[in-house]
Design an enzyme around this catalytic site. Sequence first.
Site, short mmCIF file in Angstrom:
data_model
loop_
_atom_site.label_atom_id
_atom_site.label_comp_id
_atom_site.label_asym_id
_atom_site.label_seq_id
_atom_site.Cartn_x
_atom_site.Cartn_y
_atom_site.Cartn_z
N CYS B 79 0.83 -1.21 0.00
CA CYS B 79 0.00 0.00 0.00
C CYS B 79 0.86 1.26 0.00
O CYS B 79 1.49 1.57 -1.01
CB CYS B 79 -0.99 -0.05 1.16
SG CYS B 79 -2.30 1.18 1.01
N HIS B 170 -3.22 -5.26 1.84
CA HIS B 170 -2.54 -5.47 3.12
C HIS B 170 -2.51 -6.93 3.54
O HIS B 170 -3.32 -7.34 4.37
CB HIS B 170 -3.23 -4.64 4.21
CG HIS B 170 -3.14 -3.18 4.01
ND1 HIS B 170 -2.02 -2.46 4.29
CD2 HIS B 170 -4.03 -2.29 3.50
CE1 HIS B 170 -2.21 -1.20 4.00
NE2 HIS B 170 -3.42 -1.06 3.51
N GLU B 172 -0.65 -8.21 5.53
CA GLU B 172 -0.31 -8.28 6.95
C GLU B 172 -1.54 -8.21 7.85
O GLU B 172 -1.46 -8.51 9.04
CB GLU B 172 0.67 -7.14 7.31
CG GLU B 172 0.10 -5.74 7.38
CD GLU B 172 -0.06 -5.04 6.03
OE1 GLU B 172 0.09 -5.72 4.98
OE2 GLU B 172 -0.34 -3.83 6.01
#
Lengths: 294, 204
Positions: B79, B170, B172
């Site tokens: 991002c 994302h 994560e």
Amino acid sequence: MSEQGTNRVKRGMAEMQKGGVIMDVVNADQARIAEAAGATAVMALERVPSDIRRDGGVARMADPRITEEVMKAVSIPVMAKARIGHIVEARVLEAMGVDYIDESEVLTPADEEFHLLKNTYTVPFVCGCRNLGEAARRIGEGASMLRTKGEPGTGNIVEAVRHLRQVNAEVRKVVAMSEDELMTEARNLGASYEFLKEVKELGRLPVVNFAAGGVATPADAALMMELGADGVFVGSGIFKSENPEKFARAIVEATTHYQDYRLIAELSKDLGIAMKGIEISTITAEERMQERGW
Amino acid sequence: MKRIGVLALQGAVREHMRSIEACKAEAVAVKRPKDLEGLDALILPGGESTAIRRSIDRCGLMGPLREFAETGKPLFGTCAGLILLAGAVVGYEEPHLGVMDVVVARNSFGRQVDSFEAALSIKGMAGAFEAVFIRAPHIVRAGPSVEVLCEHEGKIVMARSGQFLGCSFHPELTDDHRIMEYFLNMVPPAAEALLPNDSIYSKV
């Protein structure tokens, strides 16, 4: 196939703000100063909390013109405040496309009993809390981000410290508890049992928690990070100071490097005069914004 | 053990560090130039790209980050991290690091209310990848060296160019560590064996 407004999308947005400073602004120029200083988001409002406190009367959602101008002026996320329980102000802000709504005790509550049912909105919400019970109730209603309340518009960090310590102490207590003690703790805190189980499993709150309400200097911001905040909101502290650009930059940098004390010393030099500030004991209980909401 | 740095100025640092550790590598928070020493690879996390950029400049990290890229070690941007890596950013005269041969547009999918989750099909990866897009950028143009790894609604959302990996979303924020594993496999095994604290050495 894609899905909007999911918990992951709403809470994730707050995760991206971590380690950052969110600044109150009342016009496009201030928003640009905040962005240039490295703010991770701005909060568009009509008056900063210290002016709301001074002026008295009813504080409402900002004129949509101001919010729109701020949205046009910057590329970082724009947050805006709705009154506690004011369904229509919140829906209006959502329709305007603001990135986050603060259901805020800084404004005069529209409902003294019920907060918004925030999980019925696509836009994410941030809410204030003073303790774990309040945090649990707001998350239960669908808040995707928390901020400890402090006492807005005072430039006095004492309440922000109290609330952040309180929340974190209660989290630690829950984490250390044995599972058969959780139901009683849930009753005592006014939190759901499932919420406390989640906190215990995660070892922390399930959403990002910023500090707010009284940050006036770089050292104040660093203090909140030291005490475990994920980031800070600065309301009146920046644009009520003598040199907003310098204050904004210094507060951002102190938040990033909150344990670099030599740097914070440098940042704090020749900043000019911080906002004046108010001793909490001089504010009557009825005038304390933190008492709004439950 | 591979040592993977995460630029820790602002944003989803903790999540990346957790993901690195879940993949049995060592995670290192990078705040200062000296933190880059001894790293095998570096991740630029999601956050606010403008805020991270200001912080990079104030910490004197821009030069050291570009030097790190010049060593050929892998870099992964998610991002905001992708925006930092990009060779050009639409609407801006100058790129940030400007090391990856892609042109990136910010906030390509709209504001926060338009942010979404989607199941992506990623090249070389079996089964869908649940991806979270938050005010996400996308790759508008990719240079000849760039391998497009994923598109969503006709927009490039993940790509690799040699040592550089970038994605709009994302990974994560989910428990799916396949993209992190892909990135860790970009670290050459030889570089790992040279580390004095590597298991091969510790057995001697």
